[in-house]
Every structure is written in C-alpha cells, then in structure tokens.
Scaffold this active site. Sequence first.
Site, PDB file in Angstrom:
ATOM      1  N   TYR A 124       4.570  -1.759  -1.477  1.00 36.66           N
ATOM      2  CA  TYR A 124       4.795  -3.101  -2.026  1.00 36.66           C
ATOM      3  C   TYR A 124       4.193  -3.217  -3.442  1.00 36.66           C
ATOM      4  CZ  TYR A 124       5.941  -5.398   2.534  1.00 36.66           C
ATOM      5  OH  TYR A 124       6.520  -5.813   3.713  1.00 36.66           O
ATOM      6  N   GLY A 125       3.115  -2.508  -3.662  1.00 40.53           N
ATOM      7  CA  GLY A 125       2.272  -2.743  -4.837  1.00 40.53           C
ATOM      8  C   GLY A 125       2.894  -2.416  -6.175  1.00 40.53           C
ATOM      9  N   CYS A 175      -2.238  -7.114   4.201  1.00 37.62           N
ATOM     10  CA  CYS A 175      -1.842  -6.489   2.951  1.00 37.62           C
ATOM     11  C   CYS A 175      -2.277  -7.419   1.823  1.00 37.62           C
ATOM     12  CB  CYS A 175      -0.325  -6.313   2.944  1.00 37.62           C
ATOM     13  SG  CYS A 175       0.330  -5.732   1.379  1.00 37.62           S
ATOM     14  N   ASN A 176      -3.218  -6.965   1.017  1.00 34.89           N
ATOM     15  CA  ASN A 176      -3.729  -7.797  -0.083  1.00 34.89           C
ATOM     16  C   ASN A 176      -2.612  -8.174  -1.049  1.00 34.89           C
ATOM     17  OD1 ASN A 176      -6.995  -7.513  -0.027  1.00 34.89           O
ATOM     18  ND2 ASN A 176      -6.027  -5.663   0.748  1.00 34.89           N
ATOM     19  N   THR A 177      -1.679  -7.252  -1.257  1.00 33.72           N
ATOM     20  CA  THR A 177      -0.583  -7.482  -2.196  1.00 33.72           C
ATOM     21  C   THR A 177       0.310  -8.610  -1.691  1.00 33.72           C
ATOM     22  OG1 THR A 177      -0.640  -5.101  -2.605  1.00 33.72           O
ATOM     23  CG2 THR A 177       1.251  -6.308  -3.460  1.00 33.72           C
ATOM     24  N   CYS A 236      -7.185  -3.099  -1.275  1.00 36.58           N
ATOM     25  CA  CYS A 236      -5.899  -2.690  -0.700  1.00 36.58           C
ATOM     26  C   CYS A 236      -6.233  -2.021   0.619  1.00 36.58           C
ATOM     27  CB  CYS A 236      -5.189  -1.705  -1.630  1.00 36.58           C
ATOM     28  SG  CYS A 236      -3.770  -0.888  -0.857  1.00 36.58           S
ATOM     29  N   ASP A 254       1.720  -4.970   7.464  1.00 34.04           N
ATOM     30  CA  ASP A 254       1.445  -4.413   6.135  1.00 34.04           C
ATOM     31  C   ASP A 254       2.705  -3.667   5.716  1.00 34.04           C
ATOM     32  OD1 ASP A 254       0.019  -3.487   3.843  1.00 34.04           O
ATOM     33  OD2 ASP A 254      -0.471  -1.616   4.854  1.00 34.04           O
ATOM     34  N   SER A 255       2.712  -3.185   4.471  1.00 36.87           N
ATOM     35  CA  SER A 255       3.822  -2.345   4.039  1.00 36.87           C
ATOM     36  C   SER A 255       3.833  -1.018   4.797  1.00 36.87           C
ATOM     37  CB  SER A 255       3.678  -2.061   2.544  1.00 36.87           C
ATOM     38  OG  SER A 255       2.431  -1.424   2.309  1.00 36.87           O
ATOM     39  N   HIS A 286      -4.836   0.169   2.309  1.00 40.50           N
ATOM     40  CA  HIS A 286      -4.656   1.626   2.366  1.00 40.50           C
ATOM     41  C   HIS A 286      -5.890   2.392   1.886  1.00 40.50           C
ATOM     42  CE1 HIS A 286      -0.332   0.775   2.780  1.00 40.50           C
ATOM     43  NE2 HIS A 286      -0.155   2.055   3.072  1.00 40.50           N
TER      44      HIS A 286
END
Length: 276
Positions: A41-42, A72-74, A183, A9-10, A185
């Site tokens: 990232y978003g 990470c969904n993004t 997301c 993930d980020s 997070h």
Amino acid sequence: MSMDIGIFDSGIGGLTLLHQAMVLMPREDFLFYADTDHVPYGTKTREQVTAYVDEVIRFMIAHDCKAVVIACNTATAVAAEQMRSRYTQIPIIGIEPAVKPAVAESEGRRVLVVATPLTVHEKRLQKLVERVDDDHLVDLLELPGLVEFAERGEFVSERVTSYLQEKLSGYALDRYGELVLGCTHFNYFKDTFRALLPPRIHMIDGSLGTVRQLMRVLDVRHELRESAAGDGVEWEKHKNDICVRYYESGREITDAAKLATIRRLHGRLEQMRKIV
Ligand code: DGL
C-alpha cells in the site's frame, strides 16, 4: 453472528497486531485479512489505498465482525477517518505510529520515525508530529524496501542489513533515544535494527496501544470476552485454541503449507516482541 474481530493489513505486517491481540485476548475469535492482491500500500496513491480499504471493511461487515482493526499505519493515515464516518455500524480502530509515547520517553533525545512513503507524506502523521513535537526532535524516514523484504520472507540477510545501514547512515544515531516502527511490516526486522542501533535507542510500535484501545472499545460495548493478563507465556499456552480464520484478499486460506508459514511467522513475531 460470527462476532469475530476483523484485523487487516496489505500483507503479513498485520500479523504483528493479530499476534499481540492473541496474547492479550486469548478468548476472542479473529478474522485476519491480508490484502495480498494489492500489497504494498505504501507506494500507491491515497485514492487507490482508500478504495482497497473500503473493500476490506465491507468484507468484514458482510462477515459479521464485531470490530475492525486497521493493522496498517498507511491505511489508517489515508482512510481511517473517512471509513469511520462511512461505516458507523461497526467500531473501526486504526494503528498509528507511536510518536507521542516515543517523544514522552525520549528524555530530550531525538526520535526517528520509520514508515512507508505514503504514511510519511500524509497530513495525518505530519499533524500528529506537530502536536507532540514541541522541541523539534522528530525525524521521518521512509523504508519501503522492508515491506518488499518481508513479503518475500527475507527477514535476516546481508541485503537487509546493508539496506538498513545505508538508510540510517545519514543520521547521527548517538543523538537518538527512540525508534518508532511506523509500519507493521517493520517488526519482523527488530533483531537487525537492534544490531545496528546504539543500545540506548529503544524501539516502539503502535500494536500494544492499538490492542489496548480495541479492548477498551469492546468493553464499553459489552462485547469483550474475558481476557488474560497477557504475556508471551499466555500466547504459548493458548495459541492452538484461539480461532483465527486467515484470508488473502477475500479468499480463505485453507492450504496447509500456507497455514504452516503463518504459524512460523507468529513464531518469529513472538521472538521479535521480546526485543525492545
Ligand atoms: N504494513 C503497512 C503499514 O503498517 C503497509 C505496508 C505496505 O503495504 O506498504 O504501514
């Protein structure tokens, strides 16, 4: 051959998925990569995020991972398809907002999907919504502030509560049945969400579905190690035996204080996992 499962993930959001994987797959070894040099990232461009994701996947392949999970969904929204056609030697599984199960379970009530700005503006999410939202029940809301709070380690505070109160104030929440945490997070804030949302709103995220998909993919390839039935109790029992190597943008984390922080984050995620 390391045969780790690579998860990235980020930042610390990806621990949500790692945590769920540790619960369900306690015999596996993991390489967890937080791209802290580039978080968030978003709020970046799709070109930037694609380049970051490419670098991480090359790292995972160089470290002999048997599968890569984009936690990470993004990153999934922006780059999963491209990465799958570029790196065919390794399965790439990506988390996505759980819009489909949310619509199915909302019983005609509205569904609010919260995610990063990039995820909300990507075609991939918009197409997913078009496919499943026949009755036009889904709304999308950007919450980039939560990524910043999470990376600062600020999970419960007046500022977090006011931020969410303000963002949710435009929605008639009594008409909603589901909140999709789109997301990774955002799972750290489930207790605050729970306190602000009407009790009938159920929260859902894609981590469980993604880990199940990972297990199916490994099983088909005969690369799945024996797994437990998996609930919170299993995690408590096995957490010290599960081998995880943690990296920050390619540098292995060996510092005891940082590793202790990660253990505390797992503790918080174990609490959040029980809030629905
Ligand atoms: N955790 C990531 C997600 O699931 C992105 C957070 C960010 O870096 O903006 O979308």
